[in-house]
Structures are given as structure tokens and as C-alpha cells.
Design a protein around this motif. Sequence first.
Motif, short mmCIF file in Angstrom:
data_model
loop_
_atom_site.label_atom_id
_atom_site.label_comp_id
_atom_site.label_asym_id
_atom_site.label_seq_id
_atom_site.Cartn_x
_atom_site.Cartn_y
_atom_site.Cartn_z
N PRO A 86 0.83 -1.21 0.00
CA PRO A 86 0.00 0.00 0.00
C PRO A 86 0.86 1.26 0.00
CG PRO A 86 0.12 -0.95 2.20
CD PRO A 86 0.77 -1.94 1.27
N THR A 87 0.32 2.32 -0.59
CA THR A 87 0.94 3.64 -0.46
C THR A 87 0.36 4.26 0.79
OG1 THR A 87 1.22 3.88 -2.83
CG2 THR A 87 1.18 5.91 -1.53
N ILE A 88 1.23 4.59 1.74
CA ILE A 88 0.74 5.09 3.03
C ILE A 88 0.47 6.59 2.94
CG2 ILE A 88 1.65 3.25 4.45
CD1 ILE A 88 3.42 6.55 4.51
N LYS A 89 -0.27 7.08 3.92
CA LYS A 89 -0.69 8.48 3.95
C LYS A 89 0.22 9.22 4.93
CE LYS A 89 -3.95 11.77 3.46
NZ LYS A 89 -3.07 12.84 3.96
N PRO A 90 1.09 10.08 4.40
CA PRO A 90 1.91 10.89 5.31
C PRO A 90 1.02 11.88 6.08
CG PRO A 90 2.73 11.01 3.05
CD PRO A 90 1.35 10.41 3.00
N TYR A 91 1.55 12.40 7.16
CA TYR A 91 0.82 13.43 7.91
C TYR A 91 1.85 14.46 8.34
CZ TYR A 91 2.72 11.53 12.22
OH TYR A 91 3.58 11.12 13.20
N ASP A 92 1.39 15.67 8.61
CA ASP A 92 2.32 16.75 8.96
C ASP A 92 2.43 16.82 10.49
OD1 ASP A 92 3.66 19.13 9.49
OD2 ASP A 92 2.85 20.10 7.69
N GLN A 93 3.48 16.23 11.02
CA GLN A 93 3.58 16.11 12.48
C GLN A 93 3.67 17.49 13.16
OE1 GLN A 93 7.09 13.79 13.32
NE2 GLN A 93 8.50 15.43 12.71
N ASP A 94 4.26 18.47 12.48
CA ASP A 94 4.39 19.80 13.09
C ASP A 94 3.03 20.48 13.21
OD1 ASP A 94 7.27 19.94 13.47
OD2 ASP A 94 7.37 19.88 11.28
N GLY A 136 5.89 -4.63 3.04
CA GLY A 136 6.16 -3.23 3.33
C GLY A 136 5.18 -2.32 2.64
N TYR A 137 5.51 -1.05 2.67
CA TYR A 137 4.63 -0.04 2.07
C TYR A 137 5.46 0.93 1.24
CZ TYR A 137 6.02 2.22 6.55
OH TYR A 137 6.71 2.69 7.63
N GLU A 141 6.46 10.30 0.13
CA GLU A 141 7.40 11.42 0.26
C GLU A 141 8.81 11.01 -0.14
OE1 GLU A 141 6.92 12.80 4.29
OE2 GLU A 141 5.23 14.09 3.74
N TYR A 142 9.16 9.75 0.14
CA TYR A 142 10.50 9.27 -0.22
C TYR A 142 10.46 8.49 -1.53
CZ TYR A 142 10.71 10.27 4.77
OH TYR A 142 10.57 10.88 5.98
N ASN A 143 9.22 8.21 -1.99
CA ASN A 143 8.99 7.46 -3.22
C ASN A 143 9.80 6.18 -3.26
OD1 ASN A 143 7.72 6.99 -5.63
ND2 ASN A 143 9.30 8.00 -6.86
N ARG A 144 9.70 5.42 -2.18
CA ARG A 144 10.39 4.13 -2.18
C ARG A 144 9.66 3.14 -1.28
NH1 ARG A 144 13.67 2.64 2.07
NH2 ARG A 144 14.00 4.24 3.65
#
Length: 175
Positions: A86-94, A136-137, A141-144
Motif C-alpha cells: 500500500p501507499t501510506i498516507k503521510p501526515y504533517d507532524q508539526d 512493506g509499504y 514522500e521518499y517514493n520508495r
Amino acid sequence: MTDLSYPVGKFAPPSSTSDSERAALIDDVARTPAAMRTAVAGLTAGQLDTPYRPGGWTVRQLVHHVPDSHINAYLRFKQALTEDTPTIKPYDQDVWVKLPDTPATPVDVSLALLDALHTRWVTLLRAMKPSDFERGYRHPEYNRFVPLSEALAQYAWHGRHHVAHITLLRQRSGW
Ligand code: NI
């Protein structure tokens, strides 16, 4: 001279992980909630609202950030185990850490959340087969591809990293 931002060093992905190394990393993840609870034990409200370094997050923000991060990690593990890369969903921790629940929630609530979350997560980690850690996923953002073996090492590091921020602040401050 300790680097205040990276007191346990920056994360370095392991090139490979043996069964015993993986078991040790899972033990690290299992220890994180108690380590965080010990790290903040007895701190006053004013101490909790102190940045762990100049310009850094406060202790309170750190305590709420770790379950925010690890809830995402837990979901990523479950998705990687049940979906095909799966392509995971990043989130903006800040941005997350500045939402109004951070100042409004007692740290005990996030400590309890971390306890419960890690109990479920570690139960899953200990039940996973060695081959499951090769799943894995994709991190957009890192495209890997990130194998779960690497994600495990990353989150074991992540708990130690933030606990060390707090224990180092306490040492420096004489708390
Ligand atoms: Ni973090």
C-alpha cells in the motif's frame, strides 16, 4: 557534546535484520510506554510546558506526538500485512502537534493511549512470521518501498529518541 536534537543519534536503516536483532527491536517497542511514563514522572505543568531544547517541542508536545506517530505506524503495519504494497498516507507532524488537543489533554491520557496501542502492536509484531517483515509499504514522500523490518527499526529508534529528549532535559535542568 551531546546533540540535543539527536541524543541517541540519527536513525540509520539496518542493512539486514536477524531474528534475534528483530526480537530486540520489538522489545524496544514494548518498553517505550513505560520508558515514556518514567521519563515524565513527577514533572510539574510548568516543566511539561518547557521545550526540550531551545526552539524545540515542549515535553507535553513530545508525549502527545509519540502516540500520534505510532498510531500511524500501527496502521501502516496493518495495511502492509493485508494489502499489496500500500501507499501510506503521510501526515504533517508539526501541524498535528499544534492542534488544540495537545495543550488541552493531560499527558496521562497519551501515556495510557501509548500503553494500549503498544500492547496491540507488540502482540502483532511478536506473532508475525519472519517473511512478514519483508512486506512493506510505499512512502510517497521518499517514493520508495519501506520493508516492515526497516519500519520496526525506525519506530524502535523513534521511542528511544523522544524519551532521551526528556531525560536529557531533566538531567540538564536538575529535575
Ligand atoms: Ni518524532
